[in-house]
Design a protein around this motif. Structure first.
Motif: not given
Length: 552
Positions: A161, A106, A132, A130, A103-104
């Protein structure tokens, strides 16, 4: 505490998901590693994502439950999209897991970054999520499983992710039992029963799960009792057929022939099916194929229990104890001489073992397949529900994984075989009992027919070259051998029979390349559009006879 991937794996297998068809990449490595810790999950590698998704579709159709897929980012999902489209149209349950960047990560728009949710919505219109956080991952997975296996089945896409997968603190979730499908209500049953009792001519159109034995028998009782005609949708997800079961005529692919089939009916009753429309639009021709003046009724929707609804209808009509008309046993006889598409279909009908699974993506070469296998031993047939070619070989993989004790016959056109030929490698790796028959006519024959039907200008050499596969002609037997599948090329009926007998009684995967002329070529292809135009203007007995000749 397990990481997210380990907890996800536990959630999947506890919910009865036992197979994952995968084509992983870097973002999915923790899921891949988690496979080692879960002996109940079988992992089947595909060398192309379209094989993984098509295999999951074939598996779901025969196992009546979802498999998982594992795809790499939006690009991998894109590669698998066509067969997920076929699964969506077939209402096949699939838990479609798509790995994503952490996630970080993206925000950096790395080379493989894409909008996965937007891509997934095309094939998972009702469930795309998605996950999270590691803590919420298994709850998301439980929701995806619930969505996939409920009626109607669907592709549920869970985007995973990388950091959610590797994060610590995953908690497996219990997936609630699948809800029982409701039966059509009394209002719908009474309305349909009234339509059948009227003096108006009536047809049932069966789709989805109505084409399994219980639904077929109930529909056949109604037909025998009340004189209705029973049709099946053009491309069934799965249809049970053969000796001892009711024989059902499928709605024709060619819109002109479908219109002829339906033209005499005043009532059309839908059972887990939709009203027929033409596959494509054509200049000056209707898209909606139900005739004017024909009233469409719905007995059961895809969300309802089709077989139970038909049984209730039979009882309401007093047909519950009526003897249905069943297909007698019969083989078409062994073909002889130079090979043609018709003779290939004849050989399949002659030699097909009991309890076979037939995956039909033979396109124009299989026009006579239904007729040649009607009296064969009982079997299931899988067809091209969404029209996106390249389904056949992967679906055969999935069907063989779902039913390892049943022989699988995949009848495939040469054009479509090249879309997903990597499935042969998976057949060899998994040692699957699949016999693939490739109809090699060195042409996109169906597109040559469509070129004539759409009213395009006279085709020149450049246009014709786009529909020609003869330069060079692919050697599918050698292609199969290069991937570890026993392959042989045949040009006569005698060679085909020998090869097919060997393949059906020798374990493991086999490929038979049948070198044949086009079924509809030359004068036949030129005459077909004219013939289709004349059907409404000639006596019905003659038009029905012509329909049976073109597409029995």
């Amino acid at each position: 505490m397990p990481n997210g991937a380990q907890a996800l794996m536990k959630t999947l297998v506890d919910a009865g998901i036992e197979v994952c068809f995968s084509n992983p990449g870097t973002s999915e490595m923790h899921f891949v590693a988690a496979l080692d810790g879960e002996p109940k999950m079988r992992a089947v590698l595909a060398l192309f994502e379209g094989v993984a998704t098509g295999a999951a579709d074939g598996y779901a159709r025969m196992a009546d439950k979802p498999a998982a897929t594992l795809l790499h980012l939006g690009c991998g999902l894109g590669n698998g999209l066509a067969n997920l489209h076929n699964a969506r149209k077939g209402k096949s349950p699939i838990v479609n897991i798509v790995g994503d960047h952490a996630t970080y990560h993206v925000k950096y728009d790395a080379q493989l970054q894409s909008d996965i949710e937007t891509v997934a919505c095309n094939v998972s219109p009702n469930f795309v999520r998605t996950s999270t956080s590691t803590e919420s991952l298994c709850r998301d997975a439980a929701d995806a499983i619930t969505a996939a296996r409920g009626l109607p089945g669907q592709v549920a896409t869970l985007i995973l992710p990388a950091n959610v997968s590797w994060g610590e603190g995953g908690q497996p979730c219990v997936v609630p039992p699948q809800a029982e499908a409701p039966i059509a209500d009394s209002t719908a049953i009474d309305a349909v029963a009234e339509a059948i009792r009227s003096s108006r001519k009536t047809a049932l159109l069966l789709g989805g799960r109505a084409l399994r034995e219980p639904g077929l028998l109930a529909a056949a009782r109604i037909a025998a009792h009340s004189g209705v005609v029973v049709f099946a949708e053009t491309f069934p997800t799965r249809i049970e057929r053969g000796a001892g079961l009711p024989s059902v005529e499928r709605i024709a692919y060619l819109a002109e022939l479908a219109s002829l089939q339906l033209s005499e009916f005043d009532n059309l009753i839908l059972v887990d099916a939709k009203a027929p429309v033409s596959f494509f639009a054509y200049p000056g021709k209707q898209s909606y194929l139900v005739p004017d003046g024909c009233t469409v009724h719905t007995l059961s929707t895809p969300e309802q229990d089709a077989a139970a609804s038909l049984s209730r209808l039979a009882d309401a009509l007093g047909a519950g104890s009526t003897l249905p008309l069943l297909q007698p046993a019969g083989r078409p006889g062994r073909p002889k001489g130079k090979l043609t598409a018709e003779k290939v279909c004849r050989a399949v009908g002659e030699l097909m073992p009991e309890n076979s699974i037939v995956v039909d993506e033979s396109i124009t070469s299989g026009l006579l397949l239904n007729a040649m296998t009607a009296g064969a031993p009982r079997h299931d047939m899988i067809t091209l529900t969404g029209g996106a070619i390249g389904q056949g070989l992967p679906s055969a993989v999935g069907a063989a994984v779902a039913c390892p004790d049943r022989p699988v016959l995949a009848l495939i056109g040469d054009g479509t075989a090249m879309y997903t030929n990597q499935a042969l490698w998976t057949m060899a790796r998994e040692n699957l009992n699949v016999t693939s028959i490739i109809f090699n006519n060195a042409s996109y024959s169906v597109l040559n027919i469509e070129l004539e039907r759409v009213g395009a200008e006279e085709a020149g050499e450049k246009a014709k070259s786009q529909l020609d596969l003869s330069g060079p002609v692919t050697n599918y037997a050698q292609l199969a051998q290069s991937m570890g599948v026993h392959g042989t090329r045949v040009k006569t009926s005698e060679e085909l029979l020998k090869a097919l007998e060997y393949a059906l009684y020798t374990p493991g995967p086999h490929l038979i390349e049948a070198v044949i002329p086009e079924s509809l070529n030359g004068v036949k292809r030129k005459v077909l559009p004219w013939l289709l135009k004349t059907l409404p203007n000639i006596p019905r007995p003659l038009s029905k006879a012509l329909k049976k000749k073109i597409a029995p």
